[in-house]
Design a protein around this motif. Structure first.
Motif, mmCIF file in Angstrom:
data_model
loop_
_atom_site.group_PDB
_atom_site.id
_atom_site.type_symbol
_atom_site.label_atom_id
_atom_site.label_comp_id
_atom_site.label_asym_id
_atom_site.label_seq_id
_atom_site.Cartn_x
_atom_site.Cartn_y
_atom_site.Cartn_z
ATOM 1 N N LEU A 132 2.432 69.911 22.075
ATOM 2 C CA LEU A 132 3.107 68.774 21.456
ATOM 3 C C LEU A 132 4.433 68.486 22.146
ATOM 4 C CD1 LEU A 132 3.013 66.829 18.913
ATOM 5 C CD2 LEU A 132 4.538 68.502 17.826
ATOM 6 N N VAL A 133 4.654 67.211 22.495
ATOM 7 C CA VAL A 133 5.939 66.810 23.090
ATOM 8 C C VAL A 133 6.613 65.702 22.292
ATOM 9 C CG1 VAL A 133 5.311 67.510 25.427
ATOM 10 C CG2 VAL A 133 4.779 65.186 24.666
ATOM 11 N N GLY A 134 5.898 65.116 21.335
ATOM 12 C CA GLY A 134 6.492 64.050 20.535
ATOM 13 C C GLY A 134 5.466 63.455 19.601
ATOM 14 N N ILE A 135 5.844 62.372 18.963
ATOM 15 C CA ILE A 135 4.928 61.664 18.063
ATOM 16 C C ILE A 135 5.261 60.183 18.125
ATOM 17 C CG2 ILE A 135 6.318 61.719 15.935
ATOM 18 C CD1 ILE A 135 3.633 62.655 14.543
ATOM 19 N N ILE A 136 4.246 59.350 17.955
ATOM 20 C CA ILE A 136 4.466 57.909 17.938
ATOM 21 C C ILE A 136 3.822 57.345 16.680
ATOM 22 C CG2 ILE A 136 2.417 57.358 19.339
ATOM 23 C CD1 ILE A 136 4.387 55.221 20.668
ATOM 24 N N SER A 137 4.520 56.453 16.004
ATOM 25 C CA SER A 137 4.047 55.919 14.737
ATOM 26 C C SER A 137 3.834 54.416 14.840
ATOM 27 C CB SER A 137 5.073 56.207 13.630
ATOM 28 O OG SER A 137 6.252 55.443 13.852
ATOM 29 N N ARG A 138 3.245 53.855 13.798
ATOM 30 C CA ARG A 138 3.057 52.401 13.753
ATOM 31 C C ARG A 138 4.392 51.675 13.891
ATOM 32 N NH1 ARG A 138 -1.075 51.454 8.655
ATOM 33 N NH2 ARG A 138 -2.961 52.372 9.593
ATOM 34 N N ALA A 139 5.415 52.199 13.223
ATOM 35 C CA ALA A 139 6.735 51.561 13.286
ATOM 36 C C ALA A 139 7.273 51.542 14.712
ATOM 37 C CB ALA A 139 7.709 52.292 12.361
ATOM 38 N N ASP A 140 6.983 52.595 15.482
ATOM 39 C CA ASP A 140 7.467 52.668 16.862
ATOM 40 C C ASP A 140 6.858 51.593 17.743
ATOM 41 O OD1 ASP A 140 9.018 54.958 16.322
ATOM 42 O OD2 ASP A 140 7.306 56.273 16.659
ATOM 43 N N VAL A 141 5.585 51.244 17.498
ATOM 44 C CA VAL A 141 4.897 50.311 18.399
ATOM 45 C C VAL A 141 5.025 48.858 17.972
ATOM 46 C CG1 VAL A 141 3.230 52.103 18.972
ATOM 47 C CG2 VAL A 141 2.648 50.420 17.239
ATOM 48 N N MET A 142 5.521 48.592 16.787
ATOM 49 C CA MET A 142 5.564 47.214 16.305
ATOM 50 C C MET A 142 6.398 46.302 17.198
ATOM 51 S SD MET A 142 3.519 46.851 13.887
ATOM 52 C CE MET A 142 3.998 45.204 13.393
ATOM 53 N N GLY A 143 7.478 46.837 17.779
ATOM 54 C CA GLY A 143 8.349 46.024 18.619
ATOM 55 C C GLY A 143 7.658 45.458 19.835
ATOM 56 N N VAL A 144 6.592 46.109 20.277
ATOM 57 C CA VAL A 144 5.861 45.644 21.460
ATOM 58 C C VAL A 144 5.279 44.255 21.214
ATOM 59 C CG1 VAL A 144 3.875 46.113 22.942
ATOM 60 C CG2 VAL A 144 5.304 47.989 22.144
ATOM 61 N N PHE A 145 4.916 43.969 19.967
ATOM 62 C CA PHE A 145 4.233 42.725 19.656
ATOM 63 C C PHE A 145 5.187 41.622 19.187
ATOM 64 C CE2 PHE A 145 1.145 46.133 19.171
ATOM 65 C CZ PHE A 145 0.145 45.672 20.008
ATOM 66 N N LEU A 146 6.485 41.801 19.437
ATOM 67 C CA LEU A 146 7.464 40.807 19.021
ATOM 68 C C LEU A 146 7.985 39.958 20.171
ATOM 69 C CD1 LEU A 146 9.530 42.920 16.445
ATOM 70 C CD2 LEU A 146 7.647 41.323 16.009
ATOM 71 N N ALA A 147 7.375 40.077 21.355
ATOM 72 C CA ALA A 147 7.803 39.277 22.497
ATOM 73 C C ALA A 147 7.584 37.796 22.196
ATOM 74 C CB ALA A 147 7.028 39.683 23.747
ATOM 75 N N PRO A 148 8.543 36.913 22.533
ATOM 76 C CA PRO A 148 8.385 35.469 22.288
ATOM 77 C C PRO A 148 7.158 34.919 23.001
ATOM 78 C CG PRO A 148 10.658 36.018 22.879
ATOM 79 C CD PRO A 148 9.838 37.244 23.138
ATOM 80 N N ASP A 149 6.504 33.947 22.385
ATOM 81 C CA ASP A 149 5.290 33.362 22.955
ATOM 82 C C ASP A 149 5.526 32.797 24.351
ATOM 83 O OD1 ASP A 149 3.835 34.046 20.742
ATOM 84 O OD2 ASP A 149 3.926 32.062 19.819
ATOM 85 N N GLU A 150 6.655 32.117 24.556
ATOM 86 C CA GLU A 150 6.920 31.501 25.852
ATOM 87 C C GLU A 150 7.108 32.570 26.941
ATOM 88 O OE1 GLU A 150 7.184 28.867 28.819
ATOM 89 O OE2 GLU A 150 6.525 28.506 26.751
ATOM 90 N N GLU A 151 7.703 33.692 26.559
ATOM 91 C CA GLU A 151 7.860 34.794 27.511
ATOM 92 C C GLU A 151 6.503 35.364 27.910
ATOM 93 O OE1 GLU A 151 9.477 39.336 27.201
ATOM 94 O OE2 GLU A 151 10.810 37.759 26.438
ATOM 95 N N LEU A 152 5.603 35.497 26.939
ATOM 96 C CA LEU A 152 4.256 35.977 27.242
ATOM 97 C C LEU A 152 3.519 34.985 28.136
ATOM 98 C CD1 LEU A 152 3.052 37.389 23.789
ATOM 99 C CD2 LEU A 152 3.643 38.689 25.827
ATOM 100 N N ARG A 153 3.684 33.704 27.848
ATOM 101 C CA ARG A 153 3.013 32.677 28.656
ATOM 102 C C ARG A 153 3.457 32.757 30.104
ATOM 103 N NH1 ARG A 153 4.211 27.640 30.445
ATOM 104 N NH2 ARG A 153 2.413 26.232 30.769
ATOM 105 N N ARG A 154 4.759 32.884 30.329
ATOM 106 C CA ARG A 154 5.272 32.976 31.702
ATOM 107 C C ARG A 154 4.728 34.211 32.405
ATOM 108 N NH1 ARG A 154 10.233 31.278 29.261
ATOM 109 N NH2 ARG A 154 10.937 33.450 29.226
ATOM 110 N N GLU A 155 4.614 35.326 31.673
ATOM 111 C CA GLU A 155 4.127 36.554 32.298
ATOM 112 C C GLU A 155 2.650 36.452 32.656
ATOM 113 O OE1 GLU A 155 4.266 41.402 31.762
ATOM 114 O OE2 GLU A 155 5.159 40.106 30.236
ATOM 115 N N VAL A 156 1.850 35.817 31.785
ATOM 116 C CA VAL A 156 0.428 35.637 32.094
ATOM 117 C C VAL A 156 0.274 34.801 33.359
ATOM 118 C CG1 VAL A 156 -1.741 34.597 31.337
ATOM 119 C CG2 VAL A 156 -0.350 35.897 29.711
ATOM 120 N N ILE A 157 1.057 33.737 33.463
ATOM 121 C CA ILE A 157 0.961 32.856 34.635
ATOM 122 C C ILE A 157 1.383 33.592 35.902
ATOM 123 C CG2 ILE A 157 1.922 30.801 35.732
ATOM 124 C CD1 ILE A 157 2.059 29.550 32.919
ATOM 125 N N SER A 158 2.528 34.272 35.843
ATOM 126 C CA SER A 158 3.059 34.899 37.054
ATOM 127 C C SER A 158 2.290 36.153 37.446
ATOM 128 C CB SER A 158 4.539 35.231 36.873
ATOM 129 O OG SER A 158 4.728 36.184 35.838
#
Length: 233
Positions: A132-158
């Motif tokens: 064991l080196v750590g633990i990851i929870s639902r709360a830890d990963v929620m921030g990943v899905f908060l990226a603005p839509d326009e930022e995601l769109r630019r990343e998909v294109i580029s």
């Protein structure tokens, strides 16, 4: 593509249980730290299983009221399986095993999907030796899905359309709403469609991908014909 990994989000200060920890010790450890579950770890540091609130509820459900306060666990169960589990007294008996684990190099989106599919709230993180080196929870990963839509769109294109596929972004329409990416337009060949969808899904923050892509050439039909020809050969 730059990918966020479990190592970037995990907690290293982990509540750890030992196999012989008793019921009240477990309840106290979880309550003191305000967590709803913890890994059970052997003397060598290897993860043996996980004890969660649900596991403890089976025990609590059949206790006489005078024996244990009801403040920490409120749910009740009356199934035979729960009654059988209520006889467990130690972490080794209460834990669910084998534990579902991830490594520090697991993509964070894969960890999030694992928790969603398995219906669990946390994943122990283990090293190459299984310790064991750590633990990851639902709360830890929620921030990943908060990226603005326009930022995601630019990343998909580029990252997907231009860098990976070398396609003209004018040919592919990318729309993003609440993290859900819709792809439309015409690709040069049919085989590029699943590749495009998979690459888009791999971007951090993408919740889902709606495929409305078409193609100019069915190169997969040619491959199927060649395969049949070789088999009949």
């Amino acid at each position: 593509m730059d990918r966020s990994l479990v190592r970037d989000y995990m907690t290293t200060d982990v509540v750890v249980l030992r196999p012989d920890d008793g019921f009240k010790e477990i309840v106290r450890a979880l309550a003191d730290r305000g967590v709803s579950g913890a890994p059970v770890v052997s003397e060598t540091g290897r993860v043996m299983g996980v004890v969660s609130e649900a596991d403890l509820l089976h025990k609590e459900a059949f206790m006489p009221v005078a024996e244990e306060p009801r403040r920490y666990f409120a749910s009740r169960s009356s199934t035979r399986a729960a009654q059988a589990r209520s006889a467990a007294d130690t972490a080794a008996d209460l834990m669910h095993t084998p534990a579902i684990t991830v490594t520090m190099d697991t993509p964070i989106t894969r960890a999030a999907r694992t928790m969603a599919v398995q219906g669990i709230k946390r994943l122990p993180v283990v090293g190459d030796d299984g310790a064991l080196v750590g633990i990851i929870s639902r709360a830890d990963v929620m921030g990943v899905f908060l990226a603005p839509d326009e930022e995601l769109r630019r990343e998909v294109i580029s990252e997907v359309i231009e860098r990976s596929l070398w396609e003209d972004p004018e040919r592919i329409r990318v729309e993003v709403r609440d993290g859900v990416v819709t792809l439309s337009g015409r690709l040069a060949s049919k085989s590029l469609i699943p590749v495009t969808v998979a690459l888009t899904q791999s971007i951090d923050g993408v919740v889902d991908v709606i495929d409305e892509l078409s193609y100019e050439r069915d190169d997969m039909a040619f491959a199927r014909r060649e395969q049949r020809r070789s088999l009949c050969g």
